[in-house]
Design a protein around this motif. Sequence first.
Motif, PDB file in Angstrom:
ATOM      1  N   LEU A  29      63.731  23.238  62.011  1.00 50.01           N
ATOM      2  CA  LEU A  29      63.733  22.008  61.208  1.00 50.01           C
ATOM      3  C   LEU A  29      62.602  21.068  61.615  1.00 50.01           C
ATOM      4  CD1 LEU A  29      67.567  21.348  60.887  1.00 50.01           C
ATOM      5  CD2 LEU A  29      66.009  22.261  59.168  1.00 50.01           C
ATOM      6  N   PHE A  30      62.223  21.082  62.892  1.00 54.83           N
ATOM      7  CA  PHE A  30      61.084  20.292  63.349  1.00 54.83           C
ATOM      8  C   PHE A  30      59.808  20.727  62.611  1.00 54.83           C
ATOM      9  CE2 PHE A  30      57.358  20.067  66.163  1.00 54.83           C
ATOM     10  CZ  PHE A  30      57.290  18.691  66.383  1.00 54.83           C
ATOM     11  N   ILE A  31      59.590  22.032  62.531  1.00 59.97           N
ATOM     12  CA  ILE A  31      58.411  22.563  61.840  1.00 59.97           C
ATOM     13  C   ILE A  31      58.458  22.206  60.352  1.00 59.97           C
ATOM     14  CG2 ILE A  31      57.282  24.697  61.083  1.00 59.97           C
ATOM     15  CD1 ILE A  31      56.634  23.937  63.952  1.00 59.97           C
ATOM     16  N   ILE A  32      59.630  22.356  59.735  1.00 61.58           N
ATOM     17  CA  ILE A  32      59.781  22.033  58.313  1.00 61.58           C
ATOM     18  C   ILE A  32      59.412  20.575  58.042  1.00 61.58           C
ATOM     19  CG2 ILE A  32      61.537  21.618  56.520  1.00 61.58           C
ATOM     20  CD1 ILE A  32      62.843  24.246  57.372  1.00 61.58           C
ATOM     21  N   LEU A  33      59.913  19.673  58.905  1.00 60.46           N
ATOM     22  CA  LEU A  33      59.673  18.241  58.715  1.00 60.46           C
ATOM     23  C   LEU A  33      58.228  17.847  59.043  1.00 60.46           C
ATOM     24  CD1 LEU A  33      63.044  16.889  60.139  1.00 60.46           C
ATOM     25  CD2 LEU A  33      62.309  16.858  57.753  1.00 60.46           C
ATOM     26  N   CYS A  34      57.537  18.669  59.834  1.00 62.59           N
ATOM     27  CA  CYS A  34      56.108  18.430  60.088  1.00 62.59           C
ATOM     28  C   CYS A  34      55.259  18.922  58.920  1.00 62.59           C
ATOM     29  CB  CYS A  34      55.660  19.134  61.370  1.00 62.59           C
ATOM     30  SG  CYS A  34      56.241  18.349  62.887  1.00 62.59           S
ATOM     31  N   ILE A  35      55.664  20.040  58.314  1.00 66.72           N
ATOM     32  CA  ILE A  35      54.908  20.592  57.188  1.00 66.72           C
ATOM     33  C   ILE A  35      55.017  19.684  55.968  1.00 66.72           C
ATOM     34  CG2 ILE A  35      54.796  22.500  55.529  1.00 66.72           C
ATOM     35  CD1 ILE A  35      55.659  24.385  57.769  1.00 66.72           C
ATOM     36  N   SER A  36      56.236  19.169  55.735  1.00 72.08           N
ATOM     37  CA  SER A  36      56.449  18.350  54.554  1.00 72.08           C
ATOM     38  C   SER A  36      57.199  17.069  54.889  1.00 72.08           C
ATOM     39  CB  SER A  36      57.251  19.147  53.508  1.00 72.08           C
ATOM     40  OG  SER A  36      57.653  18.320  52.445  1.00 72.08           O
ATOM     41  N   PRO A  37      56.792  15.925  54.370  1.00 73.12           N
ATOM     42  CA  PRO A  37      57.591  14.707  54.546  1.00 73.12           C
ATOM     43  C   PRO A  37      59.001  14.947  54.017  1.00 73.12           C
ATOM     44  CG  PRO A  37      55.463  14.200  53.556  1.00 73.12           C
ATOM     45  CD  PRO A  37      55.581  15.684  53.563  1.00 73.12           C
ATOM     46  N   TRP A  38      59.997  14.420  54.693  1.00 74.81           N
ATOM     47  CA  TRP A  38      61.383  14.678  54.299  1.00 74.81           C
ATOM     48  C   TRP A  38      61.660  14.183  52.880  1.00 74.81           C
ATOM     49  CZ3 TRP A  38      65.156  11.074  52.986  1.00 74.81           C
ATOM     50  CH2 TRP A  38      64.817   9.733  53.190  1.00 74.81           C
ATOM     51  N   THR A  39      60.899  13.204  52.429  1.00 78.66           N
ATOM     52  CA  THR A  39      61.094  12.656  51.087  1.00 78.66           C
ATOM     53  C   THR A  39      60.704  13.636  49.990  1.00 78.66           C
ATOM     54  OG1 THR A  39      58.906  11.642  51.303  1.00 78.66           O
ATOM     55  CG2 THR A  39      60.794  10.247  51.789  1.00 78.66           C
ATOM     56  N   GLN A  40      59.911  14.669  50.351  1.00 82.58           N
ATOM     57  CA  GLN A  40      59.459  15.662  49.372  1.00 82.58           C
ATOM     58  C   GLN A  40      60.435  16.827  49.220  1.00 82.58           C
ATOM     59  OE1 GLN A  40      56.514  15.372  47.519  1.00 82.58           O
ATOM     60  NE2 GLN A  40      56.441  13.320  48.403  1.00 82.58           N
ATOM     61  N   LEU A  41      61.439  16.905  50.110  1.00 87.76           N
ATOM     62  CA  LEU A  41      62.370  18.032  50.104  1.00 87.76           C
ATOM     63  C   LEU A  41      63.575  17.718  49.220  1.00 87.76           C
ATOM     64  CD1 LEU A  41      62.266  18.878  53.911  1.00 87.76           C
ATOM     65  CD2 LEU A  41      61.065  20.061  52.066  1.00 87.76           C
ATOM     66  N   GLN A  42      63.928  18.663  48.370  1.00 87.08           N
ATOM     67  CA  GLN A  42      65.046  18.493  47.465  1.00 87.08           C
ATOM     68  C   GLN A  42      66.330  19.045  48.083  1.00 87.08           C
ATOM     69  OE1 GLN A  42      64.590  16.843  44.511  1.00 87.08           O
ATOM     70  NE2 GLN A  42      62.486  16.586  45.225  1.00 87.08           N
ATOM     71  N   ALA A  43      67.405  18.252  48.000  1.00 82.32           N
ATOM     72  CA  ALA A  43      68.682  18.669  48.597  1.00 82.32           C
ATOM     73  C   ALA A  43      69.300  19.860  47.875  1.00 82.32           C
ATOM     74  CB  ALA A  43      69.668  17.498  48.596  1.00 82.32           C
ATOM     75  N   SER A  44      68.930  20.064  46.610  1.00 82.08           N
ATOM     76  CA  SER A  44      69.565  21.105  45.803  1.00 82.08           C
ATOM     77  C   SER A  44      69.062  22.509  46.101  1.00 82.08           C
ATOM     78  CB  SER A  44      69.347  20.801  44.315  1.00 82.08           C
ATOM     79  OG  SER A  44      67.964  20.696  44.032  1.00 82.08           O
ATOM     80  N   SER A  45      67.976  22.636  46.857  1.00 81.71           N
ATOM     81  CA  SER A  45      67.463  23.966  47.188  1.00 81.71           C
ATOM     82  C   SER A  45      67.122  24.050  48.676  1.00 81.71           C
ATOM     83  CB  SER A  45      66.227  24.302  46.348  1.00 81.71           C
ATOM     84  OG  SER A  45      65.181  23.395  46.617  1.00 81.71           O
ATOM     85  N   SER A  46      66.893  25.261  49.124  1.00 77.03           N
ATOM     86  CA  SER A  46      66.647  25.473  50.545  1.00 77.03           C
ATOM     87  C   SER A  46      65.295  24.890  50.970  1.00 77.03           C
ATOM     88  CB  SER A  46      66.663  26.968  50.860  1.00 77.03           C
ATOM     89  OG  SER A  46      66.211  27.213  52.176  1.00 77.03           O
ATOM     90  N   PRO A  47      65.275  24.085  52.035  1.00 78.22           N
ATOM     91  CA  PRO A  47      63.986  23.576  52.536  1.00 78.22           C
ATOM     92  C   PRO A  47      63.081  24.703  53.008  1.00 78.22           C
ATOM     93  CG  PRO A  47      65.771  23.052  54.065  1.00 78.22           C
ATOM     94  CD  PRO A  47      66.406  23.572  52.817  1.00 78.22           C
ATOM     95  N   PHE A  48      63.645  25.830  53.395  1.00 83.88           N
ATOM     96  CA  PHE A  48      62.848  26.982  53.820  1.00 83.88           C
ATOM     97  C   PHE A  48      62.024  27.507  52.642  1.00 83.88           C
ATOM     98  CE2 PHE A  48      65.908  26.643  57.137  1.00 83.88           C
ATOM     99  CZ  PHE A  48      65.346  27.233  58.251  1.00 83.88           C
ATOM    100  N   VAL A  49      62.642  27.593  51.460  1.00 80.24           N
ATOM    101  CA  VAL A  49      61.924  28.032  50.263  1.00 80.24           C
ATOM    102  C   VAL A  49      60.803  27.057  49.947  1.00 80.24           C
ATOM    103  CG1 VAL A  49      62.117  28.474  47.784  1.00 80.24           C
ATOM    104  CG2 VAL A  49      63.964  29.175  49.319  1.00 80.24           C
ATOM    105  N   GLN A  50      61.115  25.762  50.027  1.00 80.12           N
ATOM    106  CA  GLN A  50      60.159  24.734  49.628  1.00 80.12           C
ATOM    107  C   GLN A  50      58.918  24.702  50.518  1.00 80.12           C
ATOM    108  OE1 GLN A  50      62.164  20.890  48.431  1.00 80.12           O
ATOM    109  NE2 GLN A  50      63.990  22.020  49.044  1.00 80.12           N
TER     110      GLN A  50
END
Length: 448
Positions: A249-270
């Motif tokens: 999750l640290f890597i995910i949040l570094c790659i993309s601002p949390w505001t860009q991630l949609q709750a309805s789909s997997s952050p891994f996909v995004q």
Amino acid sequence: MEQQELKRDLKNRHVQLIAIGGTIGTGLFLGSGKAIELAGPSILLAYLIIGIAVFFVMRALGELLLSNAGYQSFTDFAAEYIGPWAGFVTGWTYWFCWIMVAMADIIAVGLYVQYWFDIPQWIPALICLIILLGLNLLTVKLFGELEFWFALIKVITILALIIGGTILLVIGFQTDAGTVSVKNLWEHGGLFPNGITGFLLSFQMVVFAYVGVELVGVSAAETANPQKNIPSAINKIPMRILFFYVGALFIILCISPWTQLQASSSPFVQVFSLVGIPIAAGIINFVVLTSAASACNSGLFSTSRILYNLSSHKQGPARLAKLNKNHVPSDALLTSGVVVSIGALLSKLIPEQAFSIVTTISAICFIWVWGIILISHIRYSKLRPDLREKSTFKAPFTPFINYAVLALFVFILIIMLFAEATRLAVLMTPLWFVLLILFYLFKRKNSK
């Protein structure tokens, strides 16, 4: 007549991968999206706090299991140290927990297959369930092999994310959402963008992400060398939590601002899509498909063993205490499979909020199970100081840490009661415990 026993056919690699498989599932791959929406970057702290609590639960579980070679699961020591009612209620509650999880996951399998094929979701769901049932009916070793390969797929995916993400972080890679940077953790509203409220509300989904970690305890009766394998699996949990949850999750949040991630789909996909991998969605869809199948596989395994154990102690139908020629509780396994299939068909007719209700009820029931483990350990320490003294795998900071973790669990339940999305499930769940207590009292009265 010779007493039938479960076969100890799980090897060390099986136990280690069952432990990994139990801590990586739908809660991480799918549920983390909702948790990130609620907590923002502070989700890392939420996973760390609950992860530490779960580790101490597992240390208590490990010491209790190894204190008596006759224990087949935590229902045995709950009955011994708290009372027969505790073993009865906890056993049936654990069965209920995994039935709920398996229902959700088998429906998810159907949904994931629809990504490639335009067919009714119940068809791949039913096919998957039948295949898993057939393989589990053969030998416990096949269950271990299934989980080994399922877990391996999850591990490789997360490794690819962490290694690839670290490289992008070092070179300052540009994505559609901006530069890959640690600054993304605090430059979009701070570490607690939704305040302490959002942080606390994320705890329910974080708890659900960890359900199944205690599966090592359920598999103890079928482990070839529990004195060596159980401590090894439990002691590696902290590193797995840091790596697979906090690290990913640290890597995910570094790659993309949390505001860009949609709750309805997997952050891994995004995030895989953000870095420009064309087939990312398909790859991750396959991973979450195997993850859901793995969770359902674990659910069938654990529910069948719980039913077998309950029936062996005359707390369930005697027929479910029988083993087939491969030392597998086939009737208990088929019973669980039928219930899961009925639940999947019913769940198909319920609107989308059903999944949230099911996962919340599951999280509440798992909190009960974990709480019973901690209370049993407190009682064991008081009533059997001789066993505590001889233990080669003592749980640290007993009993203070037990009380601290129990207090945390109560606090989480209170939070869930005040949250609109989880309130209904919190109010519904006590009905299950009332029915169980009434059933227990009825059964005890009849036995007398």
